[in-house]
Design a protein around this motif. Sequence first.
Motif, short mmCIF file in Angstrom:
data_model
loop_
_atom_site.label_atom_id
_atom_site.label_comp_id
_atom_site.label_asym_id
_atom_site.label_seq_id
_atom_site.Cartn_x
_atom_site.Cartn_y
_atom_site.Cartn_z
N ALA A 1 6.24 14.70 -57.19
CA ALA A 1 5.94 13.41 -56.55
C ALA A 1 4.48 13.02 -56.78
O ALA A 1 4.18 11.85 -57.02
N ALA B 1 2.92 9.82 -58.75
CA ALA B 1 1.88 8.96 -58.18
C ALA B 1 0.73 8.77 -59.16
O ALA B 1 0.20 7.66 -59.32
N TRP C 1 1.80 6.31 -61.67
CA TRP C 1 1.84 4.96 -61.07
C TRP C 1 0.45 4.35 -60.98
O TRP C 1 0.27 3.16 -61.17
N LEU D 1 -0.25 12.56 -50.93
CA LEU D 1 0.68 11.50 -50.52
C LEU D 1 0.53 11.26 -49.03
O LEU D 1 0.48 12.21 -48.24
N HIS E 1 1.21 8.43 -45.41
CA HIS E 1 2.09 7.46 -44.78
C HIS E 1 1.46 6.08 -44.86
O HIS E 1 1.01 5.50 -43.86
N SER F 1 -1.51 2.02 -52.02
CA SER F 1 -0.14 2.19 -51.51
C SER F 1 0.79 1.28 -52.31
O SER F 1 0.34 0.53 -53.18
N LEU G 1 8.68 1.92 -46.66
CA LEU G 1 8.71 3.36 -46.90
C LEU G 1 7.44 4.06 -46.43
O LEU G 1 7.44 5.28 -46.26
N ILE H 1 4.55 4.61 -48.08
CA ILE H 1 4.09 5.52 -49.13
C ILE H 1 2.71 5.07 -49.59
O ILE H 1 2.53 3.95 -50.07
N ALA I 1 9.16 12.24 -49.76
CA ALA I 1 8.43 12.56 -50.98
C ALA I 1 9.35 12.47 -52.20
O ALA I 1 8.93 12.00 -53.27
N ALA J 1 9.89 8.88 -53.01
CA ALA J 1 8.69 8.40 -53.69
C ALA J 1 8.72 8.79 -55.16
O ALA J 1 8.41 7.97 -56.04
N ARG J 2 9.08 10.03 -55.45
CA ARG J 2 9.14 10.48 -56.85
C ARG J 2 10.13 9.65 -57.65
O ARG J 2 9.82 9.18 -58.76
N LEU K 1 8.84 5.87 -57.98
CA LEU K 1 7.65 5.74 -58.82
C LEU K 1 7.92 6.13 -60.26
O LEU K 1 7.25 5.64 -61.18
#
Length: 465
Positions: free
Chosen positions: A146, A150, A153, A169, A171, A303, A312, A314, A343, A346-347, A350
């Motif tokens: 993850a 990021a 990304w 990572l 919130h 974010s 989410l 993230i 997480a 998110a992976r 992204l």
Amino acid sequence: MSGTKWFDGIDLTGRAKYKALADHLSNAIETGALPVGERLPPVRQLAWEIGVTPGTVARAYSQLTDAGQLEAVVGRGTFVAPKRPVVAEEDWLRAHPQDDGVINLFSPRLPDMGQVSAIRAALRQVADGPIADLVEYPSREGFQPAREAAVKWLSDMPLGSVGHKDVVLCHGGQNAISLVLQAALREQKPTIMVEDLSYPGFRRAAEILRIEVVGVPSDAQGLIPEEIERVAQRSGARLICTSPEVHNPTGLHTPLERREAIVAACRRAGGVQILEDDCYRIGPARAQSYRALWPEGAWYVSSISKTITPALRIGFAVAAEGRYSDLRRAAEYGFFGLARPLAEVARIVLSDPETQRISAAVRDRIAEYIQIAVNMLGGFELKWRDDVPFLWLDLPRGWRASEFTLAAERAGIQIRSAEDFTLREGRAPHSVRICVNGQISLERFEAAMTVLREMLNNPPEQMTV
């Protein structure tokens, strides 16, 4: 299954063959050479036809299945998946009642350009995934994929040398700001600096951490370097919070030359650290980040709340060079890390090539709203960019910001006064921030702009009963 003519001219050299094959397949799907519903050849057959191993084909199929471009049907084979639908406007209205007719332009609201379907698919994939993701504590090793997603990304922002170990990572962006403040400041009674007119989340994070906040004057290019030194010397502040790509609330941009002068001022002031908040940027970066200019002295947070979804929560915090252990400790001591299912979502999101397209579509759609606002309000003192989801309006003589926001609310439109972005002891300009609400129609948004224009043309002392 119509054959493999769509593989004519495929080039599998110079990189991992499965990635080259996946890219070629993805392009064939996007161009329509592989239509929706088309059945792909079995793994072994395709491997033989194009001269690769079955494992290469299987990995390419798996990558595109995860991305939502292919779907595997047990007992039948692999097919080109239907395009992800965009939620219809009437569905938005059912999901988001418009507050009894009130149009919310208080904070940006994103249009759905396919992200709802993508998130649903990711959640289903996590639900069907490894049991450990649903019953075990978070772990550094388990979150590496993850974090790598990021880093990829964030690759459109010049951050200097950044690896997955530099990233935590969080919130959302607000949580990232709090973590950086905890990791960066070591004084018993710390003080930070913010721009006189700035994102209120800086002050709120500082308040809950018992950190003093002092203001620094700015001009049209951002923070004034000489003022940073003066305020730092007077207050003892050891960190400054700023948003150079998209200043919130004015939308202004700090050019590279000014950023370099700010870094030099922070160095001269005894090593004042910089926290760069990049949460509002939805377009390409215009200059190097502070972390690229001063790796050991600058922290970075961002974010997906303004590009994909705020739901989410993230966010990403990137440590100053050599300070990752401090950042990781702040996260682990505070909340152990993101929930493992989150997480993994998110992976997936992204890593999905479609997410970049969705983000670009969101940006294009926001630009349509911005253009409407500019067409309606362009005769006034308006600051805007088509890749920023809000506008900053300096009110004409006769209007105070607080009175204008109250009058707008009475007319069914919620906007924010400059007072919301000013320090308690500061003086607020007579200005307001107007955000894009991509969850209402363009026509309804234009009607709101028409109401605001009429108000601007008729300040209180000119109104007649």
